[in-house]
Write a protein that holds these residues in place. Structure first.
Motif, short mmCIF file in Angstrom:
data_model
loop_
_atom_site.label_atom_id
_atom_site.label_comp_id
_atom_site.label_asym_id
_atom_site.label_seq_id
_atom_site.Cartn_x
_atom_site.Cartn_y
_atom_site.Cartn_z
N ILE A 8 50.18 -9.78 -19.76
CA ILE A 8 48.97 -9.54 -18.95
C ILE A 8 49.10 -10.27 -17.62
CG2 ILE A 8 46.48 -9.92 -18.80
CD1 ILE A 8 47.31 -7.77 -20.79
N THR A 9 48.74 -9.57 -16.53
CA THR A 9 48.84 -10.13 -15.17
C THR A 9 47.53 -9.94 -14.41
OG1 THR A 9 49.60 -8.07 -14.14
CG2 THR A 9 51.28 -9.48 -15.17
N MET A 10 47.49 -10.50 -13.21
CA MET A 10 46.32 -10.32 -12.34
C MET A 10 46.12 -8.85 -11.98
SD MET A 10 44.66 -13.22 -11.54
CE MET A 10 44.00 -13.19 -9.88
N ALA A 11 47.19 -8.07 -12.00
CA ALA A 11 47.07 -6.64 -11.68
C ALA A 11 46.20 -5.94 -12.71
CB ALA A 11 48.45 -6.00 -11.62
N GLY A 63 31.14 -11.93 -8.83
CA GLY A 63 31.40 -12.79 -9.98
C GLY A 63 32.68 -13.60 -9.82
N GLY A 64 33.09 -14.24 -10.92
CA GLY A 64 34.30 -15.05 -10.94
C GLY A 64 35.29 -14.51 -11.95
N CYS A 65 36.57 -14.83 -11.75
CA CYS A 65 37.59 -14.29 -12.64
C CYS A 65 38.88 -15.11 -12.51
CB CYS A 65 37.88 -12.83 -12.32
SG CYS A 65 38.54 -12.57 -10.65
N GLY A 66 39.87 -14.74 -13.27
CA GLY A 66 41.17 -15.39 -13.17
C GLY A 66 41.96 -15.22 -14.45
N MET A 67 43.17 -15.79 -14.44
CA MET A 67 44.02 -15.79 -15.63
C MET A 67 43.61 -16.94 -16.53
SD MET A 67 45.93 -13.20 -15.11
CE MET A 67 47.17 -13.38 -16.40
N VAL A 68 43.54 -16.69 -17.83
CA VAL A 68 43.07 -17.71 -18.78
C VAL A 68 43.98 -18.94 -18.68
CG1 VAL A 68 42.60 -18.24 -21.19
CG2 VAL A 68 42.18 -15.93 -20.31
N ASN A 69 43.34 -20.11 -18.50
CA ASN A 69 44.08 -21.36 -18.38
C ASN A 69 44.88 -21.62 -19.67
OD1 ASN A 69 44.66 -24.30 -18.40
ND2 ASN A 69 43.36 -24.31 -16.56
N TYR A 118 51.77 -15.48 -24.92
CA TYR A 118 50.64 -14.63 -24.55
C TYR A 118 50.01 -15.12 -23.24
CZ TYR A 118 50.90 -12.94 -29.35
OH TYR A 118 51.33 -12.37 -30.52
N SER A 119 49.44 -14.20 -22.53
CA SER A 119 48.66 -14.51 -21.34
C SER A 119 47.38 -13.68 -21.39
CB SER A 119 49.45 -14.22 -20.06
OG SER A 119 49.83 -12.85 -20.03
N GLY A 120 46.48 -13.97 -20.50
CA GLY A 120 45.23 -13.19 -20.52
C GLY A 120 44.44 -13.38 -19.25
N PHE A 121 43.42 -12.56 -19.10
CA PHE A 121 42.51 -12.74 -17.97
C PHE A 121 41.08 -12.75 -18.49
CE2 PHE A 121 42.95 -7.99 -17.91
CZ PHE A 121 41.61 -7.63 -18.02
#
Length: 346
Positions: A230-233, A286-292, A306-309
């Motif tokens: 998962i990416t910012m795209a 709103g706010g957003c980003g990649m999960v820390n 794993y990654s996530g947003f």
């Protein structure tokens, strides 16, 4: 002695006739009660004649006693019969006045409507269900660990101060009114296996002023995706899809660098609103980003695999953009005239 009427059949008959006429003429039980006091009480004509019995010679007491006694009996029976008649009529009138036709269709003088915030929340939820996401829910009264610690907000973070958060007594229970629906995301990551695609809409509470642009209790919808690659795209694509579905094909989003403890990198995202009443413009949404990675570790998920947003949007704010609502207080005060403008009459 001269003021006391002498007992005669004529006087007895006259007193009885007056009493019977008064009983018959009484229009209701209240008037009958007054008439009874006047014709049967101590000051009545029959009472005065009865008092005269002490002056009647002994050899005629039985004769006159019978006349007076029968007279008083006739009057008593007449008043009793009249009372029963009047009481029955009054009871019937009262029952008729209180009668309800339970078979009749109720006449609604005013119809209500689904609340527009609830309609907007359902519309946004439907968009994500259509994308294959799930809707997740959680408690509004939340433990500090879920609301803050697990989301990488340390003890000194400003959001954990009383000027921002409603803490619930007793303090040793560490309960707060959730300030975001992000705790639902943590609960989901702890309870489910990856991959995860959820939207968590619901009420949140913060110590904001009650004014045209702020509410102490409002509604959020937060999205979470955790999967491989998962990416910012992917985040930008999801936000653009929602914007276009809600505000038209010309709508889009842009990201501006910001900082949130639970995402890294983080961004504010703006909406290009093509049909805004004051003209097309960029509006903060709103706010957003990649999960820390720290948040993933707190949930037992390996950030190397794993990654996530994640993102969060305000439902009331979306309603303001979509329907040109100028004052947030209209959404909270419960005036049916406000809700009626949005349809879904019930």
């Amino acid at each position: 002695m001269s003021d006391v009427p002498e007992i005669t059949p004529e006087r007895v008959d006259a007193a009885v006739a007056d009493a019977l006429a008064a009983a018959a003429d009484a229009p209701d039980t209240a008037a009958l009660k007054k008439a009874r006091s006047a014709h049967q009480g101590d000051g009545s004509a029959l009472a005065a004649l009865n008092a005269q019995m002490r002056h009647v010679p002994k050899d005629r007491k039985a004769e006159f006693g019978k006349i007076v006694g029968q007279a008083r009996g006739r009057v008593a029976q007449a008043f009793q019969a009249r009372e029963e008649t009047l009481k029955s009529a009054e009871d019937a009138a009262r029952l008729e006045a209180e009668r309800l036709d339970i078979t009749a269709i109720p006449q609604r003088t005013r119809t209500g409507a689904r609340h527009p915030v609830a309609l907007m929340q359902e519309r946004i939820a439907d968009l994500f269900v259509g994308m294959g996401w799930e809707i997740a829910d959680g408690p509004e009264l939340e433990h500090e660990w879920f609301n803050f610690d697990s989301l990488n907000l340390d003890e000194d973070h400003p959001a954990r101060q009383e000027q921002d958060t409603f803490f619930v007594d007793p303090p040793e229970r560490h309960l707060v009114m959730r300030t975001q629906t992000s705790p639902v995301q943590m609960r989901t990551m702890l309870e489910r296996d990856v991959p995860i695609y959820i939207l968590s809409p619901g009420k949140v509470a913060r110590t904001d002023e009650f004014d045209a642009t702020h509410l102490p209790v409002f509604t959020q919808a937060e999205g979470l995706v955790v999967d491989k690659g998962i990416t910012m795209a992917h985040l930008k694509g999801a936000l653009d899809h929602v914007a276009k579905q809600l505000f038209g094909d010309a709508a889009e989003t842009r990201l501006r660098i910001n900082h949130f403890p639970f995402t890294e990198p983080s961004a504010e995202f703006d909406l290009w609103h093509p049909t805004f009443s004051g003209g097309a413009r960029w509006i903060e949404w709103g706010g957003c980003g990649m999960v820390n990675p720290n948040v993933l570790r707190a949930a037992g998920i390996d950030p190397e695999v794993y990654s996530g947003f994640a993102f969060g949007i305000g439902i009331e704010r979306a309603l303001m953009f979509r329907s040109d609502v100028q004052d947030m207080r209209d959404m909270a005060e419960g005036d049916v005239r406000f809700s009626e403008q949005f349809g879904m009459v019930v």
